[in-house]
Design a protein around this motif. Sequence first.
Motif, PDB file in Angstrom:
ATOM      1  N   LEU A 134      20.607  13.907  42.266  1.00 58.63           N
ATOM      2  CA  LEU A 134      21.690  14.685  41.670  1.00 58.63           C
ATOM      3  C   LEU A 134      21.828  14.384  40.181  1.00 58.63           C
ATOM      4  CD1 LEU A 134      24.047  16.632  41.910  1.00 58.63           C
ATOM      5  CD2 LEU A 134      25.465  14.747  42.766  1.00 58.63           C
ATOM      6  N   ALA A 135      21.708  13.114  39.817  1.00 59.37           N
ATOM      7  CA  ALA A 135      21.816  12.741  38.399  1.00 59.37           C
ATOM      8  C   ALA A 135      20.687  13.369  37.586  1.00 59.37           C
ATOM      9  CB  ALA A 135      21.793  11.221  38.258  1.00 59.37           C
ATOM     10  N   ILE A 136      19.478  13.345  38.125  1.00 61.97           N
ATOM     11  CA  ILE A 136      18.351  13.960  37.415  1.00 61.97           C
ATOM     12  C   ILE A 136      18.524  15.477  37.374  1.00 61.97           C
ATOM     13  CG2 ILE A 136      15.859  14.357  37.457  1.00 61.97           C
ATOM     14  CD1 ILE A 136      15.560  11.581  38.729  1.00 61.97           C
ATOM     15  N   GLY A 137      18.945  16.060  38.503  1.00 62.57           N
ATOM     16  CA  GLY A 137      19.187  17.501  38.536  1.00 62.57           C
ATOM     17  C   GLY A 137      20.245  17.926  37.535  1.00 62.57           C
ATOM     18  N   ARG A 138      21.310  17.141  37.424  1.00 59.42           N
ATOM     19  CA  ARG A 138      22.358  17.441  36.425  1.00 59.42           C
ATOM     20  C   ARG A 138      21.777  17.421  35.018  1.00 59.42           C
ATOM     21  NH1 ARG A 138      26.883  13.064  36.415  1.00 59.42           N
ATOM     22  NH2 ARG A 138      25.089  11.903  35.633  1.00 59.42           N
ATOM     23  N   GLY A 139      20.891  16.451  34.746  1.00 65.22           N
ATOM     24  CA  GLY A 139      20.235  16.418  33.444  1.00 65.22           C
ATOM     25  C   GLY A 139      19.378  17.645  33.196  1.00 65.22           C
ATOM     26  N   LEU A 140      18.675  18.091  34.226  1.00 62.79           N
ATOM     27  CA  LEU A 140      17.821  19.272  34.082  1.00 62.79           C
ATOM     28  C   LEU A 140      18.635  20.539  33.845  1.00 62.79           C
ATOM     29  CD1 LEU A 140      15.190  18.572  36.881  1.00 62.79           C
ATOM     30  CD2 LEU A 140      14.893  18.303  34.411  1.00 62.79           C
ATOM     31  N   MET A 141      19.876  20.567  34.328  1.00 58.51           N
ATOM     32  CA  MET A 141      20.735  21.737  34.119  1.00 58.51           C
ATOM     33  C   MET A 141      21.028  21.988  32.650  1.00 58.51           C
ATOM     34  SD  MET A 141      21.348  23.371  36.907  1.00 58.51           S
ATOM     35  CE  MET A 141      22.665  24.423  36.282  1.00 58.51           C
ATOM     36  N   ALA A 142      20.867  20.971  31.825  1.00 56.72           N
ATOM     37  CA  ALA A 142      21.087  21.125  30.380  1.00 56.72           C
ATOM     38  C   ALA A 142      19.875  21.719  29.679  1.00 56.72           C
ATOM     39  CB  ALA A 142      21.443  19.775  29.767  1.00 56.72           C
ATOM     40  N   ASN A 143      18.798  21.990  30.438  1.00 56.09           N
ATOM     41  CA  ASN A 143      17.573  22.563  29.889  1.00 56.09           C
ATOM     42  C   ASN A 143      16.990  21.656  28.796  1.00 56.09           C
ATOM     43  OD1 ASN A 143      15.543  24.491  29.752  1.00 56.09           O
ATOM     44  ND2 ASN A 143      16.604  25.719  28.224  1.00 56.09           N
ATOM     45  N   PRO A 144      16.656  20.407  29.143  1.00 55.56           N
ATOM     46  CA  PRO A 144      16.256  19.436  28.126  1.00 55.56           C
ATOM     47  C   PRO A 144      14.870  19.690  27.546  1.00 55.56           C
ATOM     48  CG  PRO A 144      15.971  18.513  30.308  1.00 55.56           C
ATOM     49  CD  PRO A 144      16.665  19.830  30.496  1.00 55.56           C
TER      50      PRO A 144
ATOM     51  N   SER B  78       7.498  10.559  41.752  1.00 50.03           N
ATOM     52  CA  SER B  78       6.709  11.774  41.912  1.00 50.03           C
ATOM     53  C   SER B  78       7.429  12.966  41.292  1.00 50.03           C
ATOM     54  CB  SER B  78       6.456  12.028  43.401  1.00 50.03           C
ATOM     55  OG  SER B  78       5.760  13.246  43.595  1.00 50.03           O
ATOM     56  N   ILE B  79       8.747  13.020  41.467  1.00 51.17           N
ATOM     57  CA  ILE B  79       9.545  14.098  40.875  1.00 51.17           C
ATOM     58  C   ILE B  79       9.511  14.012  39.355  1.00 51.17           C
ATOM     59  CG2 ILE B  79      11.922  14.912  40.572  1.00 51.17           C
ATOM     60  CD1 ILE B  79      12.347  14.086  43.575  1.00 51.17           C
ATOM     61  N   ILE B  80       9.611  12.792  38.818  1.00 56.25           N
ATOM     62  CA  ILE B  80       9.580  12.611  37.356  1.00 56.25           C
ATOM     63  C   ILE B  80       8.248  13.101  36.796  1.00 56.25           C
ATOM     64  CG2 ILE B  80       9.561  10.895  35.503  1.00 56.25           C
ATOM     65  CD1 ILE B  80      11.500   9.228  37.282  1.00 56.25           C
ATOM     66  N   ARG B  81       7.160  12.771  37.484  1.00 52.41           N
ATOM     67  CA  ARG B  81       5.839  13.228  37.026  1.00 52.41           C
ATOM     68  C   ARG B  81       5.772  14.754  37.024  1.00 52.41           C
ATOM     69  NH1 ARG B  81       2.878  10.756  40.505  1.00 52.41           N
ATOM     70  NH2 ARG B  81       1.950   9.081  39.262  1.00 52.41           N
ATOM     71  N   THR B  82       6.310  15.381  38.073  1.00 57.12           N
ATOM     72  CA  THR B  82       6.295  16.842  38.153  1.00 57.12           C
ATOM     73  C   THR B  82       7.121  17.470  37.044  1.00 57.12           C
ATOM     74  OG1 THR B  82       5.999  16.758  40.553  1.00 57.12           O
ATOM     75  CG2 THR B  82       6.819  18.812  39.631  1.00 57.12           C
ATOM     76  N   ILE B  83       8.289  16.894  36.766  1.00 55.92           N
ATOM     77  CA  ILE B  83       9.135  17.403  35.673  1.00 55.92           C
ATOM     78  C   ILE B  83       8.366  17.374  34.357  1.00 55.92           C
ATOM     79  CG2 ILE B  83      11.171  16.861  34.264  1.00 55.92           C
ATOM     80  CD1 ILE B  83      12.478  15.822  36.892  1.00 55.92           C
ATOM     81  N   ASN B  84       7.637  16.292  34.122  1.00 55.64           N
ATOM     82  CA  ASN B  84       6.831  16.187  32.901  1.00 55.64           C
ATOM     83  C   ASN B  84       5.708  17.217  32.898  1.00 55.64           C
ATOM     84  OD1 ASN B  84       4.112  14.426  31.816  1.00 55.64           O
ATOM     85  ND2 ASN B  84       5.837  14.664  30.414  1.00 55.64           N
TER      86      ASN B  84
ATOM     87  N   LEU C  29      14.047  14.231  27.981  1.00 52.60           N
ATOM     88  CA  LEU C  29      14.910  13.646  28.993  1.00 52.60           C
ATOM     89  C   LEU C  29      14.813  12.132  28.910  1.00 52.60           C
ATOM     90  CD1 LEU C  29      16.720  14.643  31.379  1.00 52.60           C
ATOM     91  CD2 LEU C  29      14.702  14.414  32.853  1.00 52.60           C
ATOM     92  N   LEU C  30      15.970  11.478  28.692  1.00 51.33           N
ATOM     93  CA  LEU C  30      16.045  10.021  28.695  1.00 51.33           C
ATOM     94  C   LEU C  30      16.474   9.576  30.087  1.00 51.33           C
ATOM     95  CD1 LEU C  30      18.048   9.355  25.369  1.00 51.33           C
ATOM     96  CD2 LEU C  30      15.611   9.882  25.646  1.00 51.33           C
ATOM     97  N   LEU C  31      15.630   8.820  30.766  1.00 54.04           N
ATOM     98  CA  LEU C  31      15.919   8.361  32.126  1.00 54.04           C
ATOM     99  C   LEU C  31      16.094   6.849  32.116  1.00 54.04           C
ATOM    100  CD1 LEU C  31      13.296  10.406  34.209  1.00 54.04           C
ATOM    101  CD2 LEU C  31      15.736  10.882  33.943  1.00 54.04           C
TER     102      LEU C  31
ATOM    103  N   ILE D 129      18.693  14.933  26.374  1.00 54.59           N
ATOM    104  CA  ILE D 129      19.600  14.710  27.501  1.00 54.59           C
ATOM    105  C   ILE D 129      19.379  13.323  28.093  1.00 54.59           C
ATOM    106  CG2 ILE D 129      20.392  15.609  29.716  1.00 54.59           C
ATOM    107  CD1 ILE D 129      20.754  17.524  27.281  1.00 54.59           C
ATOM    108  N   HIS D 130      20.474  12.630  28.365  1.00 54.71           N
ATOM    109  CA  HIS D 130      20.458  11.245  28.830  1.00 54.71           C
ATOM    110  C   HIS D 130      20.944  11.190  30.283  1.00 54.71           C
ATOM    111  CE1 HIS D 130      21.924   6.845  27.856  1.00 54.71           C
ATOM    112  NE2 HIS D 130      21.128   6.896  28.903  1.00 54.71           N
ATOM    113  N   VAL D 131      20.080  10.725  31.185  1.00 64.64           N
ATOM    114  CA  VAL D 131      20.477  10.454  32.573  1.00 64.64           C
ATOM    115  C   VAL D 131      20.740   8.954  32.648  1.00 64.64           C
ATOM    116  CG1 VAL D 131      19.803  10.520  34.996  1.00 64.64           C
ATOM    117  CG2 VAL D 131      19.100  12.367  33.461  1.00 64.64           C
ATOM    118  N   PRO D 132      22.014   8.540  32.731  1.00 63.36           N
ATOM    119  CA  PRO D 132      22.354   7.133  32.514  1.00 63.36           C
ATOM    120  C   PRO D 132      22.036   6.217  33.688  1.00 63.36           C
ATOM    121  CG  PRO D 132      24.321   8.357  33.065  1.00 63.36           C
ATOM    122  CD  PRO D 132      23.212   9.373  32.946  1.00 63.36           C
ATOM    123  N   GLU D 133      21.982   4.951  33.385  1.00 65.56           N
ATOM    124  CA  GLU D 133      21.859   3.922  34.416  1.00 65.56           C
ATOM    125  C   GLU D 133      23.068   3.986  35.344  1.00 65.56           C
ATOM    126  OE1 GLU D 133      21.510  -0.980  34.606  1.00 65.56           O
ATOM    127  OE2 GLU D 133      21.903   0.041  32.705  1.00 65.56           O
TER     128      GLU D 133
END
Length: 236
Positions: free
Chosen positions: A143-153, A175-181, A156-158, A79-83
Motif C-alpha cells: 500500500l505504501a509503494i502503491g500510494r507513492g506510485l499514485m503520485a506518478n513519480p 520483485s515488484i520494485i524491479r518491475t516498477i523500475n 521514487l525514494l524507497l 516521491i518518498h515512500v518512508p520507513e
Amino acid sequence: MLTVRNLNVYYGTIYAIQNISFEVKEGEIVTLIGANGAGKSTTLRTISGLIKPKSGDIEFQDQKITDLKPHVIVSKGLIHVPEGRKIIGNFTVRENLMMGAYARKDRSGIADTLEEVYTRFPRLKEREKQLGGTLSGGEQQMLAIGRGLMANPRLLLLDEPSMGLSPILTEEIFSIIRTINQKGTTILLVEQNAYMAFQIAHRAYVLETGRVIMSGDCQILQNDPKIRSAYLGEIA
C-alpha cells in the motif's frame, strides 16, 4: 536525474551527514547501504525536503531543489515512500492510495494510475474497502509503494521496504520494485538487507557514520571482501 553535492546535515549537535556526494541516473536503481545510524534515512529525508541541510546542493532534473518545500518537490515528480510505511490506519486502502495523488490535477490520469496500481498489487484491489490499519505488514508495504506510485513519480525514494517482512514477502516486494523500475521509474533505495539490494540495484553507495566510504557497480561491490564481511554476513 538526481545529483547530491557536498551535503552536510546536523541533528542538533550531531553531525549526521558528512559532505556526501552521489548521483542517480535516469532509469537506474541505486541503493544506499549501511548499518543503523549510517545516515541512509536522513539522506532520503533531506532529498525530499523534510530536513534542511546545513550546506550542500541537491539537483533534480537539472533544477536545484535544496531549499524547496516538500510539497513542491513532490509536484516535480520526486516521491518518498518512508520507513515504517506511514499509512493512515483509519483510511481505507483506496483512500490511502488517493492521498498519494493529492498533488495531481489530471482526474483521468489518476483513474488510470489507480487501475495500474491495482493490476500490480491485486491484493490491494481485493482489500479496496478495508482499513489500512488492518492489513498485514506485507500488504501495508504494498500500500505504501502503491500510494507513492499514485503520485506518478519520475524518481521514487524507497526507505527500508523489507523492514519487518518475512523472506518470502521480501522476495515479492523486491520483485515488484524491479518491475516498477523496468516500467520506467528511477529508484533510490535505502535498504539494510544488502544481499537483496545488490540483486536488483545497478549501483551502490556504502555509508558509514554519515560518510560515503565506497561506491560502484553492485556486481563488483558484492564481491569485495570487506563488503561481504560487513554487509553480506560472510567471514572475510
